[in-house]
Motif scaffolding. Sequence first.
Motif, short mmCIF file in Angstrom:
data_model
loop_
_atom_site.label_atom_id
_atom_site.label_comp_id
_atom_site.label_asym_id
_atom_site.label_seq_id
_atom_site.Cartn_x
_atom_site.Cartn_y
_atom_site.Cartn_z
N ASP A 1 0.83 -1.22 0.00
CA ASP A 1 0.00 0.00 0.00
C ASP A 1 0.86 1.26 0.00
OD1 ASP A 1 -2.44 -1.37 -0.05
OD2 ASP A 1 -2.42 -1.62 2.12
N ILE A 2 1.78 1.32 -0.95
CA ILE A 2 2.67 2.47 -1.07
C ILE A 2 2.53 3.07 -2.47
CG2 ILE A 2 4.34 1.64 0.63
CD1 ILE A 2 6.04 0.62 -1.73
N VAL B 1 10.31 -0.32 2.15
CA VAL B 1 10.13 0.37 0.87
C VAL B 1 8.97 1.35 1.04
CG1 VAL B 1 9.62 0.11 -1.59
CG2 VAL B 1 10.93 -1.66 -0.39
N GLU B 2 9.23 2.63 0.78
CA GLU B 2 8.20 3.65 0.97
C GLU B 2 7.55 4.09 -0.34
OE1 GLU B 2 9.38 6.92 3.48
OE2 GLU B 2 8.69 5.68 5.17
N GLU B 3 8.24 3.87 -1.44
CA GLU B 3 7.68 4.26 -2.74
C GLU B 3 8.38 3.48 -3.84
OE1 GLU B 3 7.17 8.24 -5.60
OE2 GLU B 3 8.11 8.40 -3.62
N LEU C 1 12.23 3.94 -3.20
CA LEU C 1 12.62 4.80 -2.09
C LEU C 1 12.64 3.95 -0.82
CD1 LEU C 1 13.25 7.60 -0.92
CD2 LEU C 1 10.78 7.93 -0.63
N LEU C 2 13.83 3.80 -0.23
CA LEU C 2 14.00 2.98 0.96
C LEU C 2 14.20 3.86 2.18
CD1 LEU C 2 16.48 0.26 -0.39
CD2 LEU C 2 13.98 0.33 -0.57
N ARG C 3 13.68 3.39 3.32
CA ARG C 3 13.88 4.12 4.58
C ARG C 3 14.35 3.15 5.66
NH1 ARG C 3 10.94 4.97 9.19
NH2 ARG C 3 9.08 3.97 8.30
N ASN C 4 15.45 3.52 6.31
CA ASN C 4 15.94 2.74 7.44
C ASN C 4 15.07 3.05 8.66
OD1 ASN C 4 17.64 2.26 9.96
ND2 ASN C 4 18.94 1.34 8.40
N VAL C 5 14.47 2.02 9.25
CA VAL C 5 13.51 2.25 10.34
C VAL C 5 14.21 2.65 11.63
CG1 VAL C 5 11.80 0.68 9.36
CG2 VAL C 5 13.51 -0.21 10.95
#
Length: 203
Positions: free
Chosen positions: A7-8, A91-93, A105-109
């Motif tokens: 759902d991104i 993965v955010e996008e 677009l990756l984000r380190n949590v």
Amino acid sequence: ASPRTLDIPGEEGYGGRGVSYCATCDGFFFQNQRLIVVGGGDAALEEGIFLTKYASEVYIVHRRDQLRASQIMQERAFKNDKIKFIWDTVVEEIQGDDEKVTGALLRNVKTDEKQVFPIDGVFIFIGHIPNTELFKDVIDMDDQDYIVVDKLQRTNIDGVFAAGDVHDHIFRQAITAAGAGAAAAISAEKFIAELENRAYPGQ
């Protein structure tokens, strides 16, 4: 059953153009390309290993720092030279050029650091949702909403049988669904024969 989605942004738009939920279906189309596999369970690793037959590199993106997969699947993945892991990351996008996927677009949590990761395809394996909503509160289900059946494919309701992805959360293959469907059909015919007080062929 339907695959769980992230759902991104970009996921739905690039479906069939770089976003997939089935390595055996679509892996062939990614010859010598860089791929991301999202997930940390057996399915993600098994499909990731399969994708190495075609891809040049497979990056498994997992939101934690350890996998949920079985030990044997982990060992196989760690030994595969084409597989690399990106830990503590989501993965955010999914990005693209309007025709195909070009990056994610990756984000380190843990650090909240973001990066655009150049990639040719994204394979998502974060579980399935059985399409059993219609039968809730009527037929017995397990804690994942899969229909509970016995070895004859019978449910808790007389005369109601189930087969395929609505009860199978392990294999989810057409051939196993066909086998379960055949078993359910035979059981249903025997049930009807008993209701009509007639002999079932072979008995």
